[in-house]
Scaffold this motif. Sequence first.
Motif, short mmCIF file in Angstrom:
data_model
loop_
_atom_site.label_atom_id
_atom_site.label_comp_id
_atom_site.label_asym_id
_atom_site.label_seq_id
_atom_site.Cartn_x
_atom_site.Cartn_y
_atom_site.Cartn_z
N ASP A 118 0.83 -1.21 0.00
CA ASP A 118 0.00 0.00 0.00
C ASP A 118 0.87 1.26 0.00
N ALA A 119 1.95 1.23 0.80
CA ALA A 119 2.84 2.39 0.84
C ALA A 119 3.52 2.61 -0.51
N THR A 120 3.90 1.52 -1.16
CA THR A 120 4.54 1.65 -2.48
C THR A 120 3.57 2.19 -3.51
N ALA A 121 2.31 1.76 -3.44
CA ALA A 121 1.29 2.28 -4.37
C ALA A 121 1.12 3.79 -4.19
N ARG A 122 1.11 4.23 -2.92
CA ARG A 122 1.00 5.68 -2.68
C ARG A 122 2.23 6.41 -3.22
N ARG A 123 3.39 5.79 -3.09
CA ARG A 123 4.61 6.43 -3.60
C ARG A 123 4.56 6.54 -5.12
N TRP A 124 4.08 5.50 -5.80
CA TRP A 124 3.98 5.57 -7.25
C TRP A 124 2.99 6.64 -7.68
N VAL A 138 5.51 22.74 -7.69
CA VAL A 138 6.43 21.61 -7.90
C VAL A 138 7.10 21.24 -6.59
N GLY A 139 7.45 22.26 -5.78
CA GLY A 139 8.04 21.98 -4.48
C GLY A 139 7.09 21.22 -3.56
N GLU A 140 5.81 21.60 -3.58
CA GLU A 140 4.83 20.90 -2.75
C GLU A 140 4.67 19.44 -3.17
N VAL A 141 4.59 19.21 -4.49
CA VAL A 141 4.46 17.84 -4.98
C VAL A 141 5.71 17.03 -4.67
N SER A 142 6.88 17.68 -4.79
CA SER A 142 8.13 16.99 -4.46
C SER A 142 8.17 16.58 -2.99
N GLN A 143 7.69 17.46 -2.12
CA GLN A 143 7.67 17.12 -0.69
C GLN A 143 6.72 15.96 -0.42
N ARG A 144 5.59 15.91 -1.15
CA ARG A 144 4.67 14.78 -0.97
C ARG A 144 5.33 13.48 -1.41
N HIS A 145 6.05 13.53 -2.50
CA HIS A 145 6.77 12.33 -2.95
C HIS A 145 7.86 11.94 -1.97
N ARG A 164 7.91 12.49 1.29
CA ARG A 164 7.31 11.90 2.49
C ARG A 164 6.86 10.47 2.23
N ALA A 165 6.29 10.22 1.04
CA ALA A 165 5.87 8.85 0.71
C ALA A 165 7.06 7.91 0.61
N THR A 166 8.17 8.41 0.04
CA THR A 166 9.37 7.57 -0.08
C THR A 166 9.96 7.26 1.28
N MET A 167 10.06 8.27 2.16
CA MET A 167 10.64 8.05 3.49
C MET A 167 9.76 7.13 4.32
N ALA A 168 8.44 7.22 4.16
CA ALA A 168 7.55 6.31 4.89
C ALA A 168 7.77 4.88 4.44
N THR A 169 7.97 4.68 3.14
CA THR A 169 8.23 3.33 2.64
C THR A 169 9.56 2.81 3.15
#
Length: 529
Positions: free
Chosen positions: A178-184, A217-224, A226-231
């Motif tokens: 599930d975490a990987t799906a959110r990261r993708w 772009v900075g906001e979207v990058s931060q979301r990515h 956070r998803a990567t670090m959570a994974t």
Amino acid sequence: MRPFDPKVLRTLPEARRPLATLAAVGVAQGVATVATAFALSGVVVAVVRGADLVTPATWLAALFLARGLLALTAERVAASAGVAVSSGARGRLLRRWLAVPADLRPDPARALVLADQGAASVEPYVARYLPALVTAAVVPPLAVVVLAVVDWRSALVVVLTLPLLPLFAALIGATTRDATARRWQALSALSGHFLDVVRGLPTLVAYGRAQRQTEVVGEVSQRHRRATMATLRLAFLSSAALELLATICVAIVAVTVGLRLSHGGLDLGTALVAILLAPEAYWPVRRVGAEFHSAADGAEALALLTAQLDSPEAPTATGAAEPTLARVVAEGLTYTHPGATHPVIDGLDLTAGVGLTVVTGPSGVGKSTLLELLAGLRAPSHGCVVAPRTHLVTQRPFLTPGSVRANLTLGTDPQTSTEALWAALRRVGLDGPVAALPSGLDSTLGDDGRGLSAGQRARLVLARALLGDATVVLLDEPTAHLDPASVATVHEVVTELAERRCVVVVTHRSELVALADQHLHLRPAAVAA
């Protein structure tokens, strides 16, 4: 995506042989590990009893050498297999997209992520995770069987505790999935937004909105991020949990063996074999858990790849015609953009043969869409198109990062003589600018033809159309970025092409309309010729 889906071998046939080789090497490594436990215990027992060390030491050295060779073989096969599988997946994916109409392809951002990082992330999944899965299916039962022969009590402990590892791995793996799906999803959103910003950067700068897009772009990058670090946190925690569980299980075996050894209920050699074999029953399962986290992106990407490659064949957008027939026929042609409620082209009938057919109409009426329908890039909602292989030149023509020669011969005969290339460039008035480049025809262009102006790029792809052998040539605004002198040259080239080929041109220029053999004017919600 299941831990192993047989569709993987159908989707990626390049993985079959290396996967079988890696599985065989993994099983051989397991057998060598079991044999090493016996050889090592033999050496220790010989040292304790003062017996001859030559035979057990020789066996031990030979087994260490065999395990080293097996490990080297596994690394080499995995490295070559990973490259072959990822490049094969990328090539098969691109061929699939080129074979279907544009409406059935994913959006550019999703396609870019899938063809680039998606195909690359398949490498650890196929080269490391799947072989580890096969090893985990063979080596633990082998270790348990040998333990049962050597010491059934230790084997019983392993049998009772071993299922805990795959149980915890499955529970943690579901969360990882599930975490990987959110990261993708975050990565796709980031890629799509960044791609749109880059394409529209001149307009954003002109209207003073570039800074706002930088913040987005900075906001979207931060979301990515956070998803990567959570994974990653989940991967580290799950690996630690599996290691702790396996350590406790091995400790239980070691304690029971040690107690029986201290009370004289077990001899030294058997005790050493039991202690050495117990970790080998848990290690392959731990490795599967660790490799699953490193290959989680590959599993997610492979599910998307499989969905793309296994989708049903789309109806062809262009009917068959004689390969050499310079003729295009459209009957009752209707097309509606995906998600739209009204057709952009409705009930169009068109017959074009050798000569010049000009298509005009206001912007947004569907002129470029008509060319894509004639070229077979889009499938009509109703009606049909019958045409041979066509050569389409769009308003944003494709130029590969490579030499001028490579771009001229793209889609044509790569062995075309240098004289023919210069003749085509001379015909479109581009021989002077190309000759001025540092290496002439061998000069390297950047991405999207960087190094040439927009007008020079338009004339370069027109020269490529001259060199091609397609009997139908479709041109979309070929004079959009040209000065008056170049416009006159291009009009001459177009009329020359129309003498022996079927040429359909979208234009807003009245001079070209005056040269046409047939004029098709498109209007919104109605088509008239």
